[in-house]
Scaffold this active site. Sequence first.
Site, short mmCIF file in Angstrom:
data_model
loop_
_atom_site.label_atom_id
_atom_site.label_comp_id
_atom_site.label_asym_id
_atom_site.label_seq_id
_atom_site.Cartn_x
_atom_site.Cartn_y
_atom_site.Cartn_z
N ASP A 132 -9.19 6.79 -1.67
CA ASP A 132 -8.40 5.72 -1.06
C ASP A 132 -8.47 4.50 -1.97
O ASP A 132 -9.55 4.05 -2.36
CB ASP A 132 -8.95 5.37 0.32
CG ASP A 132 -8.05 4.40 1.08
OD1 ASP A 132 -6.82 4.51 0.94
OD2 ASP A 132 -8.57 3.55 1.81
N TYR A 134 -7.07 0.41 -2.95
CA TYR A 134 -7.00 -0.91 -2.30
C TYR A 134 -6.05 -1.74 -3.17
O TYR A 134 -6.45 -2.65 -3.86
CB TYR A 134 -8.42 -1.49 -2.27
CG TYR A 134 -8.63 -2.78 -1.52
CD1 TYR A 134 -8.23 -2.95 -0.20
CD2 TYR A 134 -9.30 -3.84 -2.14
CE1 TYR A 134 -8.47 -4.13 0.48
CE2 TYR A 134 -9.56 -5.02 -1.47
CZ TYR A 134 -9.14 -5.16 -0.16
OH TYR A 134 -9.40 -6.33 0.52
N HIS A 139 -2.27 -7.53 1.03
CA HIS A 139 -3.32 -7.08 1.95
C HIS A 139 -4.70 -7.55 1.48
O HIS A 139 -5.48 -8.11 2.27
CB HIS A 139 -3.31 -5.56 2.05
CG HIS A 139 -4.46 -4.99 2.81
ND1 HIS A 139 -4.60 -5.16 4.18
CD2 HIS A 139 -5.54 -4.27 2.41
CE1 HIS A 139 -5.70 -4.55 4.58
NE2 HIS A 139 -6.29 -4.01 3.53
N GLU A 205 -4.17 1.51 9.29
CA GLU A 205 -3.87 1.11 7.92
C GLU A 205 -2.60 1.83 7.50
O GLU A 205 -2.59 3.06 7.37
CB GLU A 205 -5.04 1.40 6.97
CG GLU A 205 -6.25 0.51 7.24
CD GLU A 205 -7.27 0.52 6.12
OE1 GLU A 205 -7.22 1.44 5.28
OE2 GLU A 205 -8.12 -0.38 6.08
N LYS A 259 -14.65 4.59 8.01
CA LYS A 259 -13.43 5.22 7.50
C LYS A 259 -13.42 6.74 7.62
O LYS A 259 -12.36 7.35 7.50
CB LYS A 259 -13.26 4.88 6.02
CG LYS A 259 -13.16 3.39 5.72
CD LYS A 259 -11.74 2.90 5.89
CE LYS A 259 -11.60 1.50 5.31
NZ LYS A 259 -10.22 1.04 5.35
N THR A 355 -3.88 0.01 2.32
CA THR A 355 -2.96 -0.64 3.24
C THR A 355 -1.85 -1.37 2.50
O THR A 355 -2.10 -2.10 1.54
CB THR A 355 -3.70 -1.66 4.13
OG1 THR A 355 -4.79 -0.98 4.76
CG2 THR A 355 -2.79 -2.25 5.19
#
Length: 421
Positions: A132, A134, A139, A205, A259, A355
């Site tokens: 994942d 970022y 965001h 998200e 998560k 997100t």
Amino acid sequence: MLNKNLKSWIEVDANSDFSIHNIPFGIYKDNKVKHRACSAIGEYIIDLVELADAGFLSVDKSILEQQFLNEFISLGKPSTNAVRAKIIDLLSNDSDPVAAELKTNKELFNKIFKKQVSVTMLLPVRVGDYTDFYSSIDHATNIGTMIRDPKNALMSNWKHIPVGYHGRASSICVSGHSFHRPKGQQKPADSELPVYGPAKLLDIELETAFIIGKQTQMGDSVSTSNADDYIFGMVLFNDWSARDIQTWEYVPLGPFLAKNFASTVSPWIITLEALEPFRTKGYTQDPKVLPYLEYKGDRNLDIKLDVFLKPEKGEENHICSSNYKYMYWTMEQQLAHHTVNGCNINVGDMMASGTISGPDPKEYGSMMELTWRGTKPITLKDGSERKFVNDNDTIIMKGYCEKDGIKIGFGECVAKVLPAK
């Protein structure tokens, strides 16, 4: 380029996600089929095993009968793109006369084409590893402003590397599932010690994810210039997050229990080739990135995204709209960075965007941002308020691209929150 003259002899509603320009891939089951590869056109799924059995596809049927698409994807883009091109040819008005039997033979048609409402879509790939990122600057700025301060919203490395972490693959579920509210440690602001219990700040998200379509060996790196050769396609992704658990646990090693309890993916993989006409310019990257992260051309995508919240006994409420074009780091950069150290990747690996938020408050992709950490609750149609996601709420995510009157979409990414066990 989009061929505006391309039409299907199967009637497709103008609002359908599954025009002839899309032709995604997935896995379905029904009361007769345990699991099979399929595509979609309009309101139908296309059974690829039956299509091959009728002589329209030259693909080993055993590959199309697998539980996941991994083996099919492993055939390589020349093969999978040829399958997609053949389906488009069979469905187009000016297709080869050999395909005429599909239109006229009702028994054959009913074997190959099944209404989407009559089948159940399954997880499309076996996910070996999940990462994942970022990568939305809006965001990251919003979250950093809330938990630190506006001057230090972005960490010093954020504009230099696509920040990411390795997540949990076992709890990635296909759209339509439900899961129990997670439990864990939280530290209330007015307490010196942590407490244990169900998460109070359960969040969504709004993300997409890309599916790896070609493996590498340890020590190999993928460049931004050839990254698209390794990306099979994209799905919608809801990376559920327990904010109160996350706040307490994330220092020093990052997300863990906050998560790993559930992530939701849409069932249809939209190929990178279908998405190519919707490329667009992204944010200007300043400061200049290191050479291995540089890329040429417009590598972002104009994917319109929407999120709806449906309470247990109420209507759907549209709570945000965003767009993938707001991503600061591209998929190609994410993959290049992921592999620059020699990390090997495998077919079916899933890499989520992080997100996706836009610059406008209505474009924020999480409840944390939409309600500004609960200080600005959302009022629903039934008069109730939401600071975060309640038990028995259902979250629906949708996404689509549209240009020159042509639409391709992702379908839905849906999950319901049940009370903690």
